[in-house]
Design an enzyme around this catalytic site. Structure first.
Site, mmCIF file in Angstrom:
data_model
loop_
_atom_site.group_PDB
_atom_site.id
_atom_site.type_symbol
_atom_site.label_atom_id
_atom_site.label_comp_id
_atom_site.label_asym_id
_atom_site.label_seq_id
_atom_site.Cartn_x
_atom_site.Cartn_y
_atom_site.Cartn_z
ATOM 1 N N TYR A 8 -9.011 15.101 -4.767
ATOM 2 C CA TYR A 8 -8.329 14.602 -5.968
ATOM 3 C C TYR A 8 -7.582 15.731 -6.680
ATOM 4 C CZ TYR A 8 -7.691 12.085 -10.385
ATOM 5 O OH TYR A 8 -7.160 11.494 -11.498
ATOM 6 N N ASP B 202 0.871 -1.177 0.000
ATOM 7 C CA ASP B 202 0.000 0.000 0.000
ATOM 8 C C ASP B 202 0.906 1.224 0.000
ATOM 9 O OD1 ASP B 202 -1.619 2.131 0.611
ATOM 10 O OD2 ASP B 202 -2.652 1.133 2.272
ATOM 11 N N VAL B 203 0.890 2.006 -1.076
ATOM 12 C CA VAL B 203 1.848 3.115 -1.182
ATOM 13 C C VAL B 203 1.594 4.208 -0.145
ATOM 14 C CG1 VAL B 203 2.387 2.754 -3.631
ATOM 15 C CG2 VAL B 203 0.530 4.323 -2.995
HETATM 16 C C1 BGC Z 1 -9.973 11.217 -13.696
HETATM 17 C C2 BGC Z 1 -11.075 10.726 -14.577
HETATM 18 C C3 BGC Z 1 -11.678 11.855 -15.381
HETATM 19 C C4 BGC Z 1 -10.593 12.623 -16.075
HETATM 20 C C5 BGC Z 1 -11.121 13.840 -16.790
HETATM 21 C C6 BGC Z 1 -8.984 11.950 -14.541
HETATM 22 O O1 BGC Z 1 -7.939 12.413 -13.751
HETATM 23 O O2 BGC Z 1 -9.360 10.120 -13.062
HETATM 24 O O3 BGC Z 1 -12.067 10.100 -13.796
HETATM 25 O O4 BGC Z 1 -12.566 11.369 -16.346
HETATM 26 O O5 BGC Z 1 -9.616 13.034 -15.162
HETATM 27 O O6 BGC Z 1 -12.019 14.573 -16.007
#
Ligand code: BGC
Length: 260
Positions: free
Chosen positions: A158, A65-66
Site C-alpha cells: 500500500y 476493474d481498473v
Molecule cells: C488508509 C487508512 C488509514 C489512513 C491513516 C489511509 O491511506 O487507507 O486505512 O487509516 O491512511 O493511516
C-alpha cells in the site's frame, strides 16, 4: 473566482462508496456530469445514479476493474460514446490489502494492491491524457494517502503504491503541463470510510489512531470531496504536480506534539 464545475464531464473511479461516492455527490452539486466507475456492489452504484438523477444531476454507472487495462480502454470508449470527451478524471479506486509483514507477505496480494492502486491509476490516467492533451485542457486527480510519505508497518504494498502514485503524479504533471492539463495528488489521512471499517469498530484501535491526528478527529468523506472540487475547478488553475493533504495534520509527525 467561483468554485464550480458547470458542464464538466468527470469520471470518478471506485465511486460507489466512501470517499469516491462523496466526490461524486460534491461534483454533481458543483454542476458536473459524472461517470461512476465501480467494480463490486452494483446495487450501490445504481442507488447513487438514482439519487443524483432525482436531484436533477446527470450521471451513469460503469463497471470496470481498473487493474485490467482492456477493461479500462473499453470503459473510456464507452464514455466517448456518451460524452465524446472527458474534462476531469479522479483516480479514487484503491485497496489497502491484508496486513502482512514483508517477509510473510503473499506475492499475489502484494501484486493485487500495486495493480489496483498504481497500475489502475496509470491505465486510467493514460486513457484520460490521450483525450485531454489533444483537447488542450483537463484535470487528473490521484487519490494517494498520508502513506505517500509515512511508512506503515504491515502495508508495504500500500505505502509503495501510494508513494509511487505521488511520483507518477509529478511526472505526468510535467509531461502534460504545456498542453493545459493539470495533474494533482490528493492525500487523505484517516477518513470515516469503508476502508477503515475494522478500526472504526475497534475502540482501542480508534483511540490510538486519534492520538496520531492533531485535530483529534477522523475526517469525513466530505472533507476530502470538498478539496476534490476545489482542485478540479479554475480556482486551482495554477496548481499542478503537487500533493494536497487533507489529513487533520496527521502527516505532521504528531508524536512530537507537546501540550506543555
Ligand atoms: C488508509 C487508512 C488509514 C489512513 C491513516 C489511509 O491511506 O487507507 O486505512 O487509516 O491512511 O493511516
Amino acid at each position: 473566482m467561483d468554485i464550480e464545475l458547470k458542464g464538466k464531464r468527470a469520471l470518478v473511479t471506485g465511486a460507489n462508496s466512501g470517499v469516491g461516492r462523496a466526490i461524486v455527490r460534491a461534483y454533481i452539486r458543483a454542476g458536473a456530469q459524472v461517470a461512476i466507475n465501480y467494480v463490486a456492489h452494483p446495487g450501490a452504484a445504481r442507488n447513487l445514479v438514482e439519487e443524483l438523477t432525482r436531484e436533477g444531476g446527470q450521471g451513469f454507472a460503469y463497471r470496470a476493474d481498473v487493474s485490467d487495462p482492456e477493461a479500462v480502454s473499453t470503459m473510456f470508449a464507452g464514455i466517448d460514446d456518451v460524452w465524446g470527451g472527458l474534462d476531469i478524471l479522479v483516480n479514487c479506486a484503491g485497496i489497502d490489502g491484508p496486513r502482512e509483514l514483508a517477509w510473510e507477505a503473499r506475492i499475489s496480494e502484494w501484486r493485487r494492491v500495486i495493480e489496483t492502486n498504481l497500475f489502475g491509476a496509470f491505465y486510467c490516467a493514460q486513457e484520460a491524457l490521450r483525450r485531454m492533451v489533444p483537447a488542450g485542457s483537463g484535470v487528473v486527480i490521484n487519490l494517494t494517502s498520508v502513506h505517500e510519505q509515512l511508512p506503515w508497518s504491515g502495508y508495504s504494498a500500500y505505502t509503495a503504491s501510494k508513494a509511487g502514485l505521488g511520483m507518477l503524479t509529478k511526472t505526468l504533471a510535467q509531461e502534460a503541463g504545456r498542453h493545459g492539463v493539470r495533474v494533482l495528488a490528493l492525500a487523505p489521512g484517516a477518513i470515516q470510510s469503508p476502508i477503515n471499517r475494522s478500526v472504526l469498530e475497534d475502540k482501542e484501535g480508534l483511540a490510538q489512531l486519534l492520538t496520531r491526528i492533531p485535530t483529534e478527529r477522523l475526517g469525513d468523506p466530505e472533507d476530502v470531496a470538498g478539496m476534490a472540487v476545489v482542485l478540479a475547478s479554475d480556482a486551482a488553475r495554477y496548481i499542478t504536480g503537487t500533493t494536497v493533504y487533507v489529513d487533520g495534520g496527521m502527516s505532521l509527525f504528531p508524536g512530537f506534539t507537546h501540550w506543555d
